[in-house]
Design an enzyme around this catalytic site. Structure first.
Site: not given
Ligand SMILES: *Cc1c(COP(=O)(O)O)cnc(C)c1O
Length: 376
Positions: A190
């Site tokens: 991210k």
């Molecule tokens: C990354 C993501 C999540 C979940 O986040 P994690 O930290 O990986 O559990 C939820 N929704 C979307 C759209 C994402 O891209």
């Protein structure tokens, strides 16, 4: 073989290293202590919400938000079909049925014009809608005000999955504002990362206090560990929070870099027939967490999976657009409203290397490989 160009790798600097070691040396390792509190405070300020609680992942943040609604069989939660499963699996874990809705072509996010139909479908199937969970996909805010208008009229809360949109804005407001609560992700790929982690933020102090309590094994304030309900172990560690504090300090530069990478792709590839880029809808500042292209099968010479293979041969990582939830075997029985737009984005989409640590030379190498493949 030239060096691998990853899709979106962690971008770590000296500040991260320094704060991590300072935190370690000060003995703050567990989820207790001033560093987690600092990360919560500074993150909440950055998204313009009053309160936040740091958790183990974005998925955990959404699970907590839904767990607080006491969902039971016969309850439904409305979500966009085009998203990552982390935003949707918590609906099942919280005991409800998902109802999927197509996305709008101009933002790739939940289409508010279809929302009423989802409520009507729920009623027809004997389901009670208890929440709407839109997402801010690929770093672009959904139309939260239009979604809220429909949800408010039905008396249903909106929990926003802003996992991909840290640093994005809608009409100048940071992603996550306008909902009852918003979830963010600091997964390794991210825009800012804690190695793995997430945050639940809200203007509602009681909501965040309850989320923090549930995330800490629902432990009552008693020396003998009194429990009146079953909670979760979802807290973030101080070491992760230290990395998060440092990453947050350079958030603006990270957004600027991802946007510059997007612009470089557009300048280098915009003339290729049948190739287009994910749109930026009115009022949005897209963080361009990922640059996503679309290959029109009528005009482009290559399909996304062929291009992905060609890039892989050049040691460049790419990835199809999210496969819509209504096409996933795990959700084969879930109600779906529309689906043509999400299906088309998936069919035509490819995510290109977008990490803020990539150099202009890296992007130029990706562009050359794409041009060579599409012009072959
Ligand atoms: C990354 C993501 C999540 C979940 O986040 P994690 O930290 O990986 O559990 C939820 N929704 C979307 C759209 C994402 O891209």
């Amino acid at each position: 073989m030239s060096e691998r160009i990853p899709l979106s790798a962690p971008d770590m600097g000296e500040a991260e290293r320094r704060l991590l070691l300072e935190t370690y040396d000060a003995g703050w390792v567990s989820s207790v202590g001033p560093v987690v509190e600092r990360f919560e405070r500074e993150f909440a300020a950055s998204v313009g919400l009053a309160h936040a609680t740091a958790v183990a992942s974005g998925t955990a943040a959404l699970h907590l938000a839904l767990a607080m609604l006491d969902l039971r069989p016969g309850d439904a939660v409305i979500a966009p079909s085009l998203t990552f499963i982390g935003g949707v699996a918590p609906i099942l874990h919280a005991g409800a049925t998902p109802i999927f809705v197509d996305v709008e072509a101009d933002s790739w996010n939940l289409d508010p014009r279809l929302l009423d139909d989802a409520f009507i479908r729920a009623e027809a199937q004997g389901l009670t809608v208890r929440a709407v969970v839109p997402a801010d996909l690929y770093g672009q805010c959904c139309d939260i005000d239009a979604i809220r208008a429909v949800a408010d009229a039905r008396g249903v809360p909106v929990i926003l999955d802003s996992a991909e949109a840290v640093g994005a804005t809608l009409n100048g407001r940071p992603a996550g504002q306008g909902a009852l609560a918003a979830a963010y992700s600091f997964n390794g790929n991210k825009i800012i990362t804690t190695g793995g982690g997430g945050m639940l933020a809200s203007d509602d102090a009681a909501l965040i206090a309850r989320a923090r309590y549930l995330a800490t094994a629902a432990r009552q304030p008693a020396v003998h560990y009194e429990h009146t309900e079953a909670g979760f172990n979802y807290r973030l560690s101080s070491l992760s929070a230290a990395v998060g504090v440092a990453q947050l300090q350079s958030l603006e530069a990270r957004v600027a870099r991802r946007r510059a990478i997007f612009d470089r792709y557009v300048a280098a590839l915009g003339d290729l027939p049948g190739l287009s880029f994910a749109p930026e809808a009115p009022g949005r500042r897209h963080s361009r967490w990922l640059t996503v292209i679309q290959l029109d099968p009528g005009a482009a010479t290559t399909r996304p999976l062929e291009l992905m293979k060609a890039l892989e041969a050049a040691n460049i990582e790419s990835r199809p657009a999210w496969k819509p939830m209504h096409l996933q075997p795990v959700f084969a029985d879930a109600p779906m409203i529309g689906g043509a737009v999400a299906g088309r984005i998936y069919d035509r989409g490819l995510c290109l290397p977008s990490g803020s640590g990539l150099t202009d030379a890296d992007i130029d190498r990706v562009c050359a490989a794409i041009r060579q493949t599409l012009e072959a």
